[in-house]
Design a protein around this motif. Structure first.
Motif, short mmCIF file in Angstrom:
data_model
loop_
_atom_site.label_atom_id
_atom_site.label_comp_id
_atom_site.label_asym_id
_atom_site.label_seq_id
_atom_site.Cartn_x
_atom_site.Cartn_y
_atom_site.Cartn_z
N ASP A 1 0.84 -1.19 0.00
CA ASP A 1 0.00 0.00 0.00
C ASP A 1 0.88 1.25 0.00
OD1 ASP A 1 -1.43 2.21 1.93
OD2 ASP A 1 -2.87 1.18 0.64
N ARG A 2 0.70 2.12 -0.99
CA ARG A 2 1.41 3.41 -1.02
C ARG A 2 0.50 4.43 -0.37
NH1 ARG A 2 2.72 8.32 -1.00
NH2 ARG A 2 4.37 9.10 -2.32
N THR A 3 0.79 4.75 0.87
CA THR A 3 0.00 5.71 1.65
C THR A 3 0.22 7.12 1.12
OG1 THR A 3 0.39 4.28 3.54
CG2 THR A 3 -0.46 6.47 4.01
N ILE A 4 -0.80 7.95 1.17
CA ILE A 4 -0.67 9.35 0.73
C ILE A 4 0.11 10.12 1.80
CG2 ILE A 4 -1.93 11.46 0.19
CD1 ILE A 4 -4.18 9.70 -0.87
N SER A 5 1.15 10.84 1.38
CA SER A 5 1.98 11.61 2.31
C SER A 5 1.33 12.97 2.59
CB SER A 5 3.38 11.82 1.73
OG SER A 5 3.32 12.66 0.60
N VAL A 6 1.84 13.68 3.58
CA VAL A 6 1.32 15.02 3.92
C VAL A 6 1.51 15.98 2.73
CG1 VAL A 6 1.59 17.00 5.47
CG2 VAL A 6 1.61 14.66 6.39
N PRO A 7 2.70 16.04 2.09
CA PRO A 7 2.83 16.92 0.91
C PRO A 7 1.86 16.52 -0.22
CG PRO A 7 5.00 16.38 1.75
CD PRO A 7 4.02 15.53 2.50
N ASP A 8 1.62 15.22 -0.40
CA ASP A 8 0.65 14.78 -1.42
C ASP A 8 -0.74 15.33 -1.12
OD1 ASP A 8 2.57 13.30 -2.76
OD2 ASP A 8 1.96 11.38 -1.90
N THR A 9 -1.13 15.33 0.15
CA THR A 9 -2.44 15.85 0.55
C THR A 9 -2.54 17.33 0.24
OG1 THR A 9 -2.51 14.23 2.34
CG2 THR A 9 -4.03 16.07 2.51
N ILE A 10 -1.48 18.08 0.47
CA ILE A 10 -1.47 19.53 0.23
C ILE A 10 -1.54 19.84 -1.27
CG2 ILE A 10 -0.06 21.63 0.43
CD1 ILE A 10 0.98 20.42 3.11
N THR A 11 -0.78 19.08 -2.06
CA THR A 11 -0.71 19.38 -3.50
C THR A 11 -1.76 18.63 -4.32
OG1 THR A 11 0.92 17.61 -3.84
CG2 THR A 11 1.77 19.83 -3.39
N GLY A 12 -2.49 17.70 -3.69
CA GLY A 12 -3.51 16.94 -4.41
C GLY A 12 -2.93 15.86 -5.33
N THR A 13 -1.73 15.40 -5.05
CA THR A 13 -1.10 14.37 -5.87
C THR A 13 -0.95 13.08 -5.06
OG1 THR A 13 1.12 15.07 -5.20
CG2 THR A 13 0.21 16.09 -7.18
N HIS A 14 -0.47 12.08 -5.71
CA HIS A 14 -0.18 10.81 -5.03
C HIS A 14 1.12 10.27 -5.62
CE1 HIS A 14 -1.92 6.77 -3.37
NE2 HIS A 14 -0.74 7.06 -2.90
N GLY A 15 2.19 10.42 -4.87
CA GLY A 15 3.52 10.06 -5.37
C GLY A 15 3.70 8.58 -5.58
N ASP A 16 4.89 8.23 -6.04
CA ASP A 16 5.20 6.84 -6.33
C ASP A 16 5.89 6.17 -5.15
OD1 ASP A 16 7.60 8.13 -6.32
OD2 ASP A 16 8.37 7.17 -8.12
N ALA A 17 6.00 4.88 -5.24
CA ALA A 17 6.77 4.09 -4.26
C ALA A 17 7.07 2.75 -4.90
CB ALA A 17 5.98 3.90 -2.97
N ALA A 18 8.10 2.12 -4.41
CA ALA A 18 8.47 0.81 -4.93
C ALA A 18 8.60 -0.16 -3.77
CB ALA A 18 9.79 0.89 -5.69
N PHE A 19 7.95 -1.30 -3.90
CA PHE A 19 8.04 -2.34 -2.88
C PHE A 19 8.60 -3.59 -3.55
CE2 PHE A 19 4.43 0.28 -1.58
CZ PHE A 19 4.79 0.61 -0.28
N ALA A 20 9.51 -4.23 -2.89
CA ALA A 20 10.10 -5.45 -3.44
C ALA A 20 9.09 -6.59 -3.42
CB ALA A 20 11.33 -5.84 -2.62
N ASN A 21 9.11 -7.42 -4.44
CA ASN A 21 8.28 -8.63 -4.45
C ASN A 21 8.85 -9.67 -3.49
OD1 ASN A 21 6.46 -7.70 -6.38
ND2 ASN A 21 7.79 -8.37 -8.05
N TRP A 22 10.16 -9.73 -3.42
CA TRP A 22 10.86 -10.70 -2.58
C TRP A 22 11.88 -9.98 -1.69
CZ3 TRP A 22 9.39 -15.76 -2.86
CH2 TRP A 22 8.67 -16.14 -3.98
N VAL A 23 12.04 -10.48 -0.48
CA VAL A 23 13.09 -9.99 0.43
C VAL A 23 13.90 -11.20 0.86
CG1 VAL A 23 13.60 -8.87 2.62
CG2 VAL A 23 11.69 -8.06 1.25
N TRP A 24 15.15 -11.25 0.45
CA TRP A 24 16.05 -12.35 0.80
C TRP A 24 16.96 -11.87 1.92
CZ3 TRP A 24 16.60 -16.96 -2.35
CH2 TRP A 24 15.68 -17.01 -3.41
N LEU A 25 16.95 -12.57 3.04
CA LEU A 25 17.77 -12.19 4.19
C LEU A 25 18.62 -13.37 4.64
CD1 LEU A 25 14.99 -10.42 6.28
CD2 LEU A 25 16.79 -9.32 4.97
#
Length: 133
Positions: A77-101
């Motif tokens: 889930d890419r949550t809307i940030s505070v600056p996004d709320t002010i400007t009326g936009t919804h920025g990007d984000a990248a989440f990995a499909n896999w996490v190898w540890l």
């Protein structure tokens, strides 16, 4: 707070391999849209979270511990940030499909030997007296 990571799960010893344990559980990680403590929330951040399922193994040999996990993201889930709320936009984000540890740990200090069995603790039954009841 800049980011968080919560893990839970279960572990089960592999019976035929001494020191080997299989693990399995959920993982929840992310970056909040707002600071934990009051303050300026206008800074750059890509808030959001991912929920993953994470099977793994752990092997203990003496003072050494080897572990490996492979997490697979099930929900993002890419949550809307505070600056996004002010400007009326919804920025990007990248989440990995896999996490190898993988990790290796070495315990410092003295390793206590296993306690010796307590043979004196065995309950003894008194012998019956000759000609007794």
């Amino acid at each position: 707070m800049d980011q968080y990571l919560l893990e839970a799960g279960a572990a089960h010893a592999v019976p035929k391999v001494k020191g080997l344990t299989a693990t399995f559980g959920p993982r929840w990680e992310g970056v909040p849209a707002r600071n934990l403590f009051p303050g300026d929330n206008l800074g750059f951040r890509r808030p959001g979270f991912a929920i993953s399922i994470e099977p793994g193994v752990q092997y203990v040999h003496g003072r050494q511990v080897f572990s490996a996990e492979v997490g697979r993201a099930l929900y993002r889930d890419r949550t809307i940030s505070v600056p996004d709320t002010i400007t009326g936009t919804h920025g990007d984000a990248a989440f990995a499909n896999w996490v190898w540890l993988a990790s290796y740990s070495f315990r410092l200090g003295h390793v206590a030997p296993a306690p010796a069995p307590d043979h004196d603790h065995v309950m003894k039954t008194p012998a019956a007296a000759p000609g007794g009841n």
